[in-house]
Design a protein around this motif. Structure first.
Motif, PDB file in Angstrom:
ATOM      1  N   THR A   1      10.648   5.897   6.523  1.00 24.58           N
ATOM      2  CA  THR A   1       9.607   6.429   5.657  1.00 24.58           C
ATOM      3  C   THR A   1       8.268   5.841   6.091  1.00 24.58           C
ATOM      4  O   THR A   1       8.210   5.032   6.992  1.00 24.58           O
ATOM      5  N   GLN A   2       7.215   6.217   5.399  1.00 23.65           N
ATOM      6  CA  GLN A   2       5.880   5.750   5.758  1.00 23.65           C
ATOM      7  C   GLN A   2       5.109   5.367   4.510  1.00 23.65           C
ATOM      8  O   GLN A   2       5.470   5.738   3.394  1.00 23.65           O
ATOM      9  N   LYS A   3       4.055   4.579   4.716  1.00 20.31           N
ATOM     10  CA  LYS A   3       3.153   4.202   3.632  1.00 20.31           C
ATOM     11  C   LYS A   3       1.788   3.937   4.243  1.00 20.31           C
ATOM     12  O   LYS A   3       1.642   3.859   5.454  1.00 20.31           O
ATOM     13  N   ARG A  12       4.654   2.569   9.359  1.00 20.86           N
ATOM     14  CA  ARG A  12       6.059   2.728   9.009  1.00 20.86           C
ATOM     15  C   ARG A  12       6.402   1.870   7.802  1.00 20.86           C
ATOM     16  O   ARG A  12       5.800   0.841   7.541  1.00 20.86           O
ATOM     17  N   ASP A  13       7.409   2.306   7.065  1.00 18.63           N
ATOM     18  CA  ASP A  13       7.870   1.582   5.878  1.00 18.63           C
ATOM     19  C   ASP A  13       9.347   1.249   6.085  1.00 18.63           C
ATOM     20  O   ASP A  13       9.688   0.577   7.046  1.00 18.63           O
ATOM     21  N   ASN A  35       7.709  13.489   4.131  1.00 16.85           N
ATOM     22  CA  ASN A  35       6.979  13.083   5.331  1.00 16.85           C
ATOM     23  C   ASN A  35       7.550  11.768   5.821  1.00 16.85           C
ATOM     24  O   ASN A  35       7.765  10.844   5.035  1.00 16.85           O
ATOM     25  N   TYR A  36       7.761  11.696   7.127  1.00 19.39           N
ATOM     26  CA  TYR A  36       8.406  10.538   7.723  1.00 19.39           C
ATOM     27  C   TYR A  36       7.579   9.968   8.864  1.00 19.39           C
ATOM     28  O   TYR A  36       6.746  10.649   9.458  1.00 19.39           O
ATOM     29  N   GLY A  53      -0.057   0.112  14.716  1.00 18.84           N
ATOM     30  CA  GLY A  53       0.733  -1.108  14.724  1.00 18.84           C
ATOM     31  C   GLY A  53       2.077  -1.004  15.422  1.00 18.84           C
ATOM     32  O   GLY A  53       2.786  -1.988  15.562  1.00 18.84           O
ATOM     33  N   ALA A  54       2.449   0.160  15.870  1.00 20.65           N
ATOM     34  CA  ALA A  54       3.700   0.362  16.614  1.00 20.65           C
ATOM     35  C   ALA A  54       3.615   1.700  17.328  1.00 20.65           C
ATOM     36  O   ALA A  54       2.820   2.559  16.955  1.00 20.65           O
TER      37      ALA A  54
END
Length: 163
Positions: A1-3, A12-13, A35-36, A53-54
């Motif tokens: 998931t994402q935030k 990314r979460d 949404n991913y 960050g990635a």
């Protein structure tokens, strides 16, 4: 998931699932609509997406009753080396870097992406994300490293460098 992070960037979460690609380089997931963030391990090179960050991609929309197809097209960089006398340069370490411009505007190596030795044919290959790369190597008998800048790798293509 994402935030969103504190600056408003999508990051990314929690990891929802993971799989390895098959022998054709494909993988499928059954996901709940939403949404991913998508991240792929072991891909060498520049960030192929928009994740902060990635290396990865955020805002990948998965909708009910639809198939979402996402691709990362890698390119191959093949380097062949010979000695000053024209012999095959075996067991030479070849380093691949991302590149950036220094304060004077000249290209300089940035982050090391990967490295390998040439084989008994004087060749070595790297699968990389599209972008401009720098190569570093030192042939047998040479006192200084050789640097090549502006080497373009594009998805789905092979770039050959023979020196």
């Amino acid at each position: 998931t994402q935030k969103q992070d504190v600056a408003g960037n999508w990051v990314r979460d929690n990891q929802v699932t993971y799989k390895q690609t098959d022998n054709a380089g494909k993988v499928s997931f059954e996901l709940t609509p939403g949404n991913y963030a998508r991240r792929i391990d072991n891909i060498k090179g520049y960030n192929w997406g928009n994740m902060v960050g990635a290396a990865g991609e955020v805002n990948v929309a998965v909708r009910t009753g639809r198939t979402t197809v996402k691709r990362v097209d890698m390119g191959r960089l093949t380097v062949g080396l010979t000695t000053a006398s024209g012999e095959v340069a075996r067991d030479v370490y070849v380093y691949i870097y991302t590149q950036k411009q220094d304060a004077s505007g000249k290209w300089a190596q940035d982050n090391r992406v990967t490295y390998r030795q040439t084989d008994n044919s004087g060749m070595v290959s790297f699968d990389l994300t599209p972008g401009q790369y720098a190569i570093q190597f030192r042939r047998p008998g040479e006192k200084e490293d050789t640097y090549l800048f502006g080497i373009t790798v594009s998805g789905g293509n092979i770039t050959n460098i023979v020196k």
